[in-house]
Design an enzyme around this catalytic site. Structure first.
Site, PDB file in Angstrom:
ATOM      1  N   GLU A  72       0.926  -1.141  -0.030  1.00  0.00           N
ATOM      2  CA  GLU A  72       0.062  -0.027   0.139  1.00  0.00           C
ATOM      3  C   GLU A  72       0.926   1.279   0.114  1.00  0.00           C
ATOM      4  O   GLU A  72       1.414   1.496   0.834  1.00  0.00           O
ATOM      5  CB  GLU A  72      -0.847   0.065   1.175  1.00  0.00           C
ATOM      6  CG  GLU A  72      -1.658  -1.408   1.709  1.00  0.00           C
ATOM      7  CD  GLU A  72      -2.675  -1.528   0.784  1.00  0.00           C
ATOM      8  OE1 GLU A  72      -3.141  -0.695  -0.068  1.00  0.00           O
ATOM      9  OE2 GLU A  72      -3.166  -2.722   0.435  1.00  0.00           O
TER      10      GLU A  72
ATOM     11  N   CYS B 147      -2.367   8.669   2.955  1.00  0.00           N
ATOM     12  CA  CYS B 147      -2.042   8.245   1.599  1.00  0.00           C
ATOM     13  C   CYS B 147      -3.221   8.612   0.661  1.00  0.00           C
ATOM     14  O   CYS B 147      -3.000   8.890  -0.403  1.00  0.00           O
ATOM     15  CB  CYS B 147      -1.844   6.524   1.911  1.00  0.00           C
ATOM     16  SG  CYS B 147      -3.339   5.840   2.367  1.00  0.00           S
TER      17      CYS B 147
HETATM   18  P1  NAD Z   1       8.734   4.671   4.229  1.00  0.00           P
HETATM   19  O1  NAD Z   1       8.427   3.886   3.423  1.00  0.00           O
HETATM   20  O2  NAD Z   1       9.742   5.507   4.632  1.00  0.00           O
HETATM   21  O3  NAD Z   1       8.325   3.757   5.851  1.00  0.00           O
HETATM   22  C1  NAD Z   1       7.069   3.037   5.985  1.00  0.00           C
HETATM   23  C2  NAD Z   1       7.682   1.565   6.903  1.00  0.00           C
HETATM   24  O4  NAD Z   1       8.855   1.080   6.203  1.00  0.00           O
HETATM   25  C3  NAD Z   1       8.341   2.278   8.217  1.00  0.00           C
HETATM   26  O5  NAD Z   1       8.017   1.502   9.073  1.00  0.00           O
HETATM   27  C4  NAD Z   1       9.857   2.144   8.213  1.00  0.00           C
HETATM   28  O6  NAD Z   1      10.557   1.872   9.152  1.00  0.00           O
HETATM   29  C5  NAD Z   1       9.914   1.007   7.274  1.00  0.00           C
HETATM   30  N1  NAD Z   1      11.046   0.663   6.305  1.00  0.00           N
HETATM   31  C6  NAD Z   1      11.668   1.996   5.877  1.00  0.00           C
HETATM   32  N2  NAD Z   1      12.806   1.291   4.841  1.00  0.00           N
HETATM   33  C7  NAD Z   1      12.707   0.190   4.754  1.00  0.00           C
HETATM   34  C8  NAD Z   1      13.359  -0.803   4.195  1.00  0.00           C
HETATM   35  N3  NAD Z   1      14.384  -0.630   3.494  1.00  0.00           N
HETATM   36  N4  NAD Z   1      13.098  -2.040   4.466  1.00  0.00           N
HETATM   37  C9  NAD Z   1      12.037  -2.485   4.952  1.00  0.00           C
HETATM   38  N5  NAD Z   1      11.239  -1.556   5.908  1.00  0.00           N
HETATM   39  C10 NAD Z   1      11.431  -0.197   5.824  1.00  0.00           C
HETATM   40  O7  NAD Z   1       7.280   5.605   4.454  1.00  0.00           O
HETATM   41  P2  NAD Z   1       6.964   6.958   5.394  1.00  0.00           P
HETATM   42  O8  NAD Z   1       7.529   8.029   4.666  1.00  0.00           O
HETATM   43  O9  NAD Z   1       7.146   6.636   6.839  1.00  0.00           O
HETATM   44  O10 NAD Z   1       5.251   6.925   5.266  1.00  0.00           O
HETATM   45  C11 NAD Z   1       4.715   7.813   4.310  1.00  0.00           C
HETATM   46  C12 NAD Z   1       4.477   7.022   2.987  1.00  0.00           C
HETATM   47  O11 NAD Z   1       3.601   6.088   3.125  1.00  0.00           O
HETATM   48  C13 NAD Z   1       3.828   7.959   2.087  1.00  0.00           C
HETATM   49  O12 NAD Z   1       4.456   7.555   0.811  1.00  0.00           O
HETATM   50  C14 NAD Z   1       2.333   7.429   1.960  1.00  0.00           C
HETATM   51  O13 NAD Z   1       1.555   7.887   0.749  1.00  0.00           O
HETATM   52  C15 NAD Z   1       2.287   6.061   2.130  1.00  0.00           C
HETATM   53  N6  NAD Z   1       1.277   5.437   2.789  1.00  0.00           N
HETATM   54  C16 NAD Z   1       0.372   4.574   2.050  1.00  0.00           C
HETATM   55  C17 NAD Z   1      -0.637   4.187   2.728  1.00  0.00           C
HETATM   56  C18 NAD Z   1      -1.507   3.119   1.586  1.00  0.00           C
HETATM   57  O14 NAD Z   1      -2.447   2.651   2.150  1.00  0.00           O
HETATM   58  N7  NAD Z   1      -1.476   3.354   0.406  1.00  0.00           N
HETATM   59  C19 NAD Z   1      -0.989   4.400   3.995  1.00  0.00           C
HETATM   60  C20 NAD Z   1      -0.454   5.162   4.790  1.00  0.00           C
HETATM   61  C21 NAD Z   1       1.013   5.726   4.190  1.00  0.00           C
END
Ligand code: NAD
Length: 538
Positions: free
Chosen positions: A275, A309
């Protein structure tokens, strides 16, 4: 030190005993925090400090997990899953319904903690227990429908029986973001549990406490303690450790991280749902109710300070109503109540972090420096809190500006005129994302026809996002670079199952019989196929 009972919820007034930082005071009751963090599988001895975006007060020093801790979490989860998978669907659904009640009963505590960790306005924090209650009830009530074994038609009617079973995958790894810290840690895990899986979750480092409270409530609702494991640590370090061990990964976060996870899952040939991000469009057609559309646009763009999101960052308005609509939208935006408090009454709180503030500021400064006009907002508000940024409407945004196509994930929306609906559809479909769209029109049928042309996983007519997100039967997820797979609905639970088909053949074999030649058998089967088609059989 407060005498407050740890189960009675976080304190809303400091100061409390500073442990690691003599100049700081804790915002939350220490015993309450310890009661949550003890749930972590984290023995490394290292801790990470978390501060509240409301006032930068320390909230916790969260113990950090090592690789060995992740191993231990999976060991415990696998053991618990063996027993859990043998429980009946009714047992699991009953626990889900108890969780529904518990979340509603304890909503004040949940909301307080979410507000402290994320800074969001109380009314947006309320969306989280609300969404979890809806999710728990939906999955409990539809469990038999989605998961029961059933008989399906076999190749030779009457003589071939096929039974279809849904087996749990095993242990599901969930990697969740900070923006909806309670619901994102929990909502995807509930259908996994219902299908007989165990879960290991790695919430975002900034919002561990809300995720730990979710784990505590699961246990209080009657789920086995070890069926839900929580680990902590930096995403790039601990996230891949989950991917190495899980039987399925459910990830919510940025598209960039989603791609890394998809590659790692491909190496192990395990499934994943992703997502991801969006650059969501809202369309205001010429026949829209402008007041209704302006009210909806405020929620679409500025809920949770745009850190959602499915929130909207691109606004396309029919030329004929552009000025009248913008006047209303700007007025409603300027009437919003901004505040960094836990009370009801604020329409928007601060961003969650300095990093988010820097991104939002950079996007707006870049646009303004290249000629965009600020219709309202456009600046940080340190007087309201360290990471506050005003709700902002831009005009004159062009493709050379960062915020034209890149997700800002903040309270910034760009307004554009469109001349005809084909133009609006083409521009809404521009770019790489395809998560959510919204269309305002008095003609529902026309808006739904346009929805069919929009390349987004969800489209909401006369609503921003809640019409689909709140309808738990509706699958949610992204097309194109906004994701893979869907949460909610049947797909939301079936992704966590392995389908098994068991075929039983009786009386005749599916091969030539009674000395029949292969050629005669082929002829007979060809006649049969033609006959079955004529009879209208599948
Ligand atoms: P992010 O990808 O940086 O982090 C999300 C999660 O992934 C965190 O728990 C983080 O610790 C983990 N993570 C980071 N790097 C990783 C790696 N290399 N391997 C595995 N896990 C890792 O995202 P963010 O900036 O924290 O969140 C915002 C983003 O999330 C925005 O782009 C938003 O649109 C998206 N989002 C999407 C939805 C949806 O349902 N489509 C919902 C909420 C947020």
């Amino acid at each position: 030190m407060s005498e407050r009972n740890p189960s009675s919820g976080p304190l809303v007034e400091g100061p409390h005993d500073p442990e690691h930082d003599p100049t700081a005071s804790y915002a939350l009751d220490r015993a309450y925090v310890d009661n949550l963090t003890r749930r972590l599988v984290a023995t490394s001895g290292a801790t990470a400090e978390v501060r509240s975006p409301i006032n930068e007060q320390p909230l916790a020093h969260v113990p950090q997990s090592s690789e060995a801790d992740v191993d231990e979490a999976f060991r415990r989860a696998r053991k618990a899953q063996e027993e859990w998978s043998r429980t009946t669907i009714d047992t699991r659904a009953a626990a889900m319904l108890r969780l529904h009640d518990l979340v509603l009963d304890r909503q004040d505590e949940i909301i307080d903690l979410i507000c402290w960790e994320s800074g969001k306005a109380r009314k947006h924090a309320f969306d989280e227990p609300l969404h979890i209650a809806l999710t728990a009830r939906y999955h409990a009530r539809t469990a038999h429908h989605h998961l029961d074994s059933r008989r399906i038609r076999g190749v030779i009617p009457g003589l071939t029986r096929v039974d279809l079973h849904r087996h749990p995958k095993g242990v599901v790894g969930i990697i969740s973001p900070w923006n909806y810290p309670f619901t994102m840690a929990l909502c995807d895990g509930l259908p996994a549990l219902l299908a007989g899986n165990a879960v290991v979750v790695k919430p975002d480092a900034q919002t561990m406490l809300s995720a730990l409270l979710a784990a505590q409530l699961l246990e209080e609702a009657g789920f086995p303690t070890d069926i839900w494991q929580v680990v902590s640590g930096p995403g790039p370090h601990i996230g891949p450790e989950l991917v190495k061990r899980a039987d399925y990964i459910c990830f919510t976060g940025s598209t960039a991280t989603g791609r890394i996870i998809a590659k790692d899952c491909a190496d192990r040939l395990i499934g994943c749902s992703l997502e991801l991000g969006g650059k969501n469009p809202i369309l205001v057609l010429r026949d829209a109710d402008l007041e209704k559309a302006a009210e909806g646009a405020v929620r679409a763009a500025f809920s949770n300070a745009g850190q959602l999101c499915v929130s909207m960052e691109r606004l396309f308005v029919a030329d004929q109503v552009y000025d009248r609509f913008l006047e209303r939208f700007v007025a409603r935006t300027e009437a919003m109540t901004l505040g960094s408090t836990l009370d009801w009454g604020n329409d928007m709180g601060p961003l969650i972090s300095k990093r988010q503030l820097e991104t939002v500021t950079a996007h707006v400064e870049d646009a303004v420096s290249k000629g965009a006009r600020v219709l309202t907002g456009g600046r940080a508000r340190p007087d309201l809190g360290p990471y506050f940024f005003e709700p902002t409407i831009l005009e004159g945004v062009t493709p050379d500006m960062t915020c034209f196509g890149q997700e800002t994930f903040g309270p910034v929306i760009s307004a554009y005129r469109f001349t005809d609906e084909a133009d609006a559809i083409a521009r809404a479909n521009d770019g790489e994302y395809g998560l959510n769209a919204s269309i305002y029109s008095r003609d529902g049928a026309r808006a739904r026809a346009i929805a069919g042309e929009i390349k987004c996983g969800t489209v909401n007519v006369n609503e921003a996002f809640a019409a689909t997100f709140g309808s738990l039967e509706a699958p949610m997820g992204g097309m194109r670079q906004s994701g893979l797979g869907r949460r909610q609905g049947a797909e939301g639970v079936l992704r966590y199952t392995e389908t098994q088909s068991v075929g039983t053949q009786r009386m005749i074999r599916i091969a030539p019989m009674f000395g029949m030649s292969d050629q005669a058998y082929a002829k007979l089967m060809t006649t049969n196929l033609r006959l079955l088609k004529k009879l209208g059989r599948a």
